[in-house]
Design a protein around this motif. Structure first.
Motif, mmCIF file in Angstrom:
data_model
loop_
_atom_site.group_PDB
_atom_site.id
_atom_site.type_symbol
_atom_site.label_atom_id
_atom_site.label_comp_id
_atom_site.label_asym_id
_atom_site.label_seq_id
_atom_site.Cartn_x
_atom_site.Cartn_y
_atom_site.Cartn_z
ATOM 1 N N ALA A 168 -2.606 7.047 -11.842
ATOM 2 C CA ALA A 168 -1.811 8.254 -12.040
ATOM 3 C C ALA A 168 -2.517 9.185 -13.015
ATOM 4 O O ALA A 168 -3.100 8.741 -14.002
ATOM 5 N N ARG A 181 4.008 3.602 -4.625
ATOM 6 C CA ARG A 181 2.913 3.330 -3.688
ATOM 7 C C ARG A 181 1.910 2.356 -4.291
ATOM 8 O O ARG A 181 1.438 1.434 -3.610
ATOM 9 N N LEU A 182 1.578 2.520 -5.575
ATOM 10 C CA LEU A 182 0.646 1.601 -6.227
ATOM 11 C C LEU A 182 1.221 0.184 -6.286
ATOM 12 O O LEU A 182 0.499 -0.800 -6.105
ATOM 13 N N ILE A 220 -8.014 4.424 -8.047
ATOM 14 C CA ILE A 220 -6.906 5.372 -8.047
ATOM 15 C C ILE A 220 -5.901 4.980 -9.116
ATOM 16 O O ILE A 220 -5.515 3.819 -9.227
ATOM 17 N N ARG A 249 -5.731 11.065 -0.088
ATOM 18 C CA ARG A 249 -4.421 11.712 -0.131
ATOM 19 C C ARG A 249 -3.512 11.170 0.974
ATOM 20 O O ARG A 249 -2.332 10.879 0.751
ATOM 21 N N VAL A 274 5.522 12.115 -2.373
ATOM 22 C CA VAL A 274 4.794 10.882 -2.698
ATOM 23 C C VAL A 274 5.218 10.364 -4.058
ATOM 24 O O VAL A 274 5.101 11.047 -5.068
ATOM 25 N N ASP A 275 5.732 9.131 -4.076
ATOM 26 C CA ASP A 275 6.049 8.432 -5.326
ATOM 27 C C ASP A 275 4.849 7.530 -5.622
ATOM 28 O O ASP A 275 4.747 6.424 -5.090
ATOM 29 N N LEU A 276 3.951 8.000 -6.483
ATOM 30 C CA LEU A 276 2.696 7.288 -6.701
ATOM 31 C C LEU A 276 2.925 5.915 -7.310
ATOM 32 O O LEU A 276 2.279 4.940 -6.911
ATOM 33 N N ASP A 279 -0.220 14.535 -9.553
ATOM 34 C CA ASP A 279 -1.638 14.275 -9.276
ATOM 35 C C ASP A 279 -1.957 12.790 -9.411
ATOM 36 O O ASP A 279 -1.379 12.083 -10.232
ATOM 37 N N ALA A 280 -2.906 12.361 -8.592
ATOM 38 C CA ALA A 280 -3.538 11.064 -8.783
ATOM 39 C C ALA A 280 -4.910 11.299 -9.387
ATOM 40 O O ALA A 280 -5.520 12.345 -9.184
ATOM 41 N N LEU A 320 -0.893 15.757 -5.009
ATOM 42 C CA LEU A 320 -0.066 15.032 -4.051
ATOM 43 C C LEU A 320 1.199 15.818 -3.739
ATOM 44 O O LEU A 320 1.742 16.503 -4.612
ATOM 45 N N LEU A 374 -2.430 7.566 0.111
ATOM 46 C CA LEU A 374 -1.368 7.505 -0.902
ATOM 47 C C LEU A 374 -0.042 7.984 -0.331
ATOM 48 O O LEU A 374 1.028 7.607 -0.835
#
Length: 346
Positions: free
Chosen positions: A227, A190-191, A225, A253, A185-187, A232-233, A181, A256
């Motif tokens: 972390a 986002r989740l 999906i 991608r 992107v702040d995974l 990376d996711a 990612l 996300l």
């Protein structure tokens, strides 16, 4: 300075910070992996730049649109001339813009993307070389072997033998792989957002794991999906086939990164939220999915059971209120015509 640094004395390019410390006078910069490879450099085995998020940064709107179309498969069946026509520019102008901003032609970028994706599959999975070739979008095993050898200076089987013990991902069912990612992107955030907006039946989400049903050429599948690391996711894909897997991963991608999973779904979500309010939208969308979404058996373990309705499914939609019903029907018709036109061009 470009994101990728190549060393002219070794013929290798790296993604800083790499443990290698070449003399600054021997270093040249590139904005993309494809640019470095087009200039004759191969990826470093230490820092493994092929595992970084692909794509050049700071490009014009035209090049950004072209890169997005390439990610969707525009050059799998078409050529650069057709891509330029879709962008309403000449092929010569498109190639010139790519040379200036990417350091490679559109075809070279597409080849590099396929090679990097295949290299990650060689690291992360136990898929056969043949399966990886078609999952990455190559037209034949011969083409796959030729491009991989040219890009990495080694055949696919040799590259697999060199993978690190920690690379291999194992999943209880499904195909597990890493999705690099961009730093933007702040995974976790986002989740959390996806968990708040999840549609029952189609999506099942917490602050750490997101699952949803997807369509692959009309057939149902499931993606999970979570972390995997700082950049990376972790994707676990339960798909009816792996041909063209590279495009599914690119869609993940982009999703996300903040895009909608599907433009039509995004339009229906917006219409419903506009008419009933954001707080009630999830419940109403859940009712629409239950009534019009195609059922998918055997997904109870994932908390899922339906596909999001297609434009054809909702053209006879009736519910919520008259104005909302009319808006969804109109959107279904307009989206269906646009999608058919785009499919014809592609």
């Amino acid at each position: 300075m470009g994101a990728f640094q190549a060393v002219v004395t070794t013929g290798i390019y790296c993604l800083p910070p790499c443990p290698g410390r070449p003399l600054p006078s021997n270093v040249v910069s590139f904005s993309s992996q494809a640019g470095a490879e087009a200039a004759g450099f191969r990826a470093c085995h230490r820092c493994r730049p092929y595992r970084a998020a692909a794509g050049p940064a700071h490009t014009s709107e035209l090049v950004c649109r072209a890169v997005d179309l390439i990610a969707e498969g525009a050059l799998d069946m078409g050529n650069e001339a057709a891509l330029a026509a879709r962008l309403a520019v000449s092929q010569r102008h498109l190639r010139r813009m790519f040379h200036e901003q990417v350091g490679a032609t559109p075809d070279q970028l597409a080849r590099s993307r396929r090679a990097h994706f295949a290299r990650r599959l060689l690291d992360d999975t136990d898929l056969s070389v043949t399966d990886i070739a078609f999952a990455a979008g190559f037209g034949s095993l011969r083409q796959f072997n030729r491009v991989m050898t040219a890009t990495f200076r080694a055949a696919p089987l040799e590259l697999r033998r060199c993978r690190r013990r920690a690379d291999r991902l194992v999943a209880d069912g499904g195909l597990a792989l890493r999705v690099p990612l961009p730093a933007s992107v702040d995974l976790g955030r986002r989740l959390s957002q996806l968990a708040c907006d999840a549609i029952g039946g189609v999506e099942n989400a917490t602050k750490t794991v997101y699952r949803r049903t997807v369509r692959v050429d009309g057939d149902p599948g499931v993606i999970e999906i979570s972390a995997a690391g700082p950049a990376d996711a972790r994707l676990i894909a339960h798909l009816p086939r792996i041909e063209g897997l590279i495009h599914q991963v690119d869609q993940v991608r982009r999703f996300l990164g903040g895009r909608a999973w599907d433009p039509f779904e995004a339009g229906v979500r917006a219409i419903v939220a506009d008419h009933v309010g954001a707080a009630a939208a999830a419940a109403v969308l859940g009712e629409i999915v239950t009534e019009y979404g195609a059922p998918v058996a055997g997904l109870g373990q994932f908390g899922l059971g339906r596909l999001f309705p297609t434009p054809a499914d909702l053209r006879e939609f009736g519910g919520v209120d008259a104005e909302c019903t009319r808006a969804i029907r109109d959107h279904s018709g307009q989206f269906g015509q646009t999608a058919a036109a785009c499919h014809g061009v592609r």
